[in-house]
Scaffold this active site. Sequence first.
Site, mmCIF file in Angstrom:
data_model
loop_
_atom_site.group_PDB
_atom_site.id
_atom_site.type_symbol
_atom_site.label_atom_id
_atom_site.label_comp_id
_atom_site.label_asym_id
_atom_site.label_seq_id
_atom_site.Cartn_x
_atom_site.Cartn_y
_atom_site.Cartn_z
ATOM 1 N N HIS A 1 51.736 40.562 22.838
ATOM 2 C CA HIS A 1 51.436 40.973 24.220
ATOM 3 C C HIS A 1 50.238 41.950 24.137
ATOM 4 O O HIS A 1 50.407 42.980 23.963
ATOM 5 C CB HIS A 1 52.783 41.714 24.865
ATOM 6 C CG HIS A 1 52.618 41.809 26.089
ATOM 7 N ND1 HIS A 1 53.200 41.236 27.032
ATOM 8 C CD2 HIS A 1 51.989 42.927 26.865
ATOM 9 C CE1 HIS A 1 52.655 41.716 28.338
ATOM 10 N NE2 HIS A 1 52.219 42.677 28.203
ATOM 11 N N ASP B 1 50.201 45.612 23.957
ATOM 12 C CA ASP B 1 49.896 45.777 25.280
ATOM 13 C C ASP B 1 48.483 46.247 25.572
ATOM 14 O O ASP B 1 48.133 46.620 26.663
ATOM 15 C CB ASP B 1 50.776 46.570 26.193
ATOM 16 C CG ASP B 1 50.838 46.459 27.746
ATOM 17 O OD1 ASP B 1 50.313 45.256 28.206
ATOM 18 O OD2 ASP B 1 51.005 47.362 28.712
HETATM 19 C C1 0GY Z 1 51.478 44.918 31.179
HETATM 20 C C2 0GY Z 1 51.900 45.445 32.199
HETATM 21 C C3 0GY Z 1 51.287 45.866 33.670
HETATM 22 C C4 0GY Z 1 50.170 45.113 34.261
HETATM 23 C C5 0GY Z 1 50.310 43.789 33.967
HETATM 24 O O1 0GY Z 1 49.475 41.408 34.526
HETATM 25 C C6 0GY Z 1 49.375 42.662 34.749
HETATM 26 O O2 0GY Z 1 48.746 43.198 35.482
HETATM 27 O O3 0GY Z 1 51.340 43.077 33.391
HETATM 28 C C7 0GY Z 1 51.723 46.982 34.172
HETATM 29 O O4 0GY Z 1 51.045 47.469 35.125
HETATM 30 O O5 0GY Z 1 53.035 47.515 34.106
HETATM 31 O O6 0GY Z 1 52.275 44.229 30.603
HETATM 32 O O7 0GY Z 1 50.350 44.605 31.115
#
Ligand code: 0GY
Length: 315
Positions: free
Chosen positions: A40, A266
């Site tokens: 991820h 992440d």
């Molecule tokens: C993550 C979490 C976040 C953002 C997104 O797609 C995204 O913008 O997933 C978040 O802000 O919690 O997994 O990247």
Amino acid sequence: MNDVARPVSGPFEKTKGWLDWFDNPSRPRFKLPQGAVDAHCHVFGPGAEFPFAPERKYTPCDASKAQLFALRDHLGFARNVIVQATCHGADNSAMVDALLSSGGRARGVATVRRDVTDAELKRLHQAGVRGVRFNFVKRLVDFTPKDELLAIAERIAEHGWHIVVYFEAQDLPELIDFFAALPATLVVDHMGRPDVTKPVDGPEFARFLKFMDDYENVWCKATCPERLSVSGPPALNGERNAYRDVVPFARKVIEEFPDRVLWGTDWPHPNLKGHMPDDGLLIDFIPHIAPAADLQELLLIDNPMRLYWPEEKGV
Ligand code: 0GY
């Protein structure tokens, strides 16, 4: 630690305060097993080359494929799964460009709309996309009707793709019936975002575990301690046992469902405020949640390989 907020202008005031990713990650003490997958992570832009989506709710810093691959090598990963983030909407160009530059060492999760053509799905598959993401986190996306999501799910099922779902713990009850109707493997981001101030054996997390127990096609990512933690990282005193309040949750899900869990950094950690994690420290979190070598192999190699590189021998 980088504690300087990025300047933001224009209509995207919401992003004020999001920190840039950690410049100089430490070298982890935990040695990742050979072949480990960061399942991820994201690429953002660069915005000048791959513009961000007009409908985005935040404007990220640039986080390029070269920077992602450098981090991969620094931390000791072999491969990446690059997940389309909401700031790029359904324009998967930056993610696909990274996949195509990875020499087969990255696979992707895309965002598509209902009217995506067969030719586009085929092109994404050839680039290395193996899933789509449905995002239900209200601060990140506008509402998409469930019949549209179901139509997308039916389209992608024929490619053997899975669906990554991102939601907040309190929203699970209203989503369960919809999830149960989806004709594909589901992968839940960040353990369904539990409130880690609540007991690990309390009703909220029990509901999530039951969901995984009831549906054998549901996997989850035991990810994002830095996002879920209230206790936070350790003080800068050399101690590397960070995000302790998240450990019981991640450990439980890994021990109960060892062959349906994934892990990832992440990076570059969109929307974090307060602190930006040292990615080296995040790697040192892994042996706390998966203490045994066989669990680590499943979490970091066997499971992601089964989902993203099933054609490789021995998977
Ligand atoms: C993550 C979490 C976040 C953002 C997104 O797609 C995204 O913008 O997933 C978040 O802000 O919690 O997994 O990247």
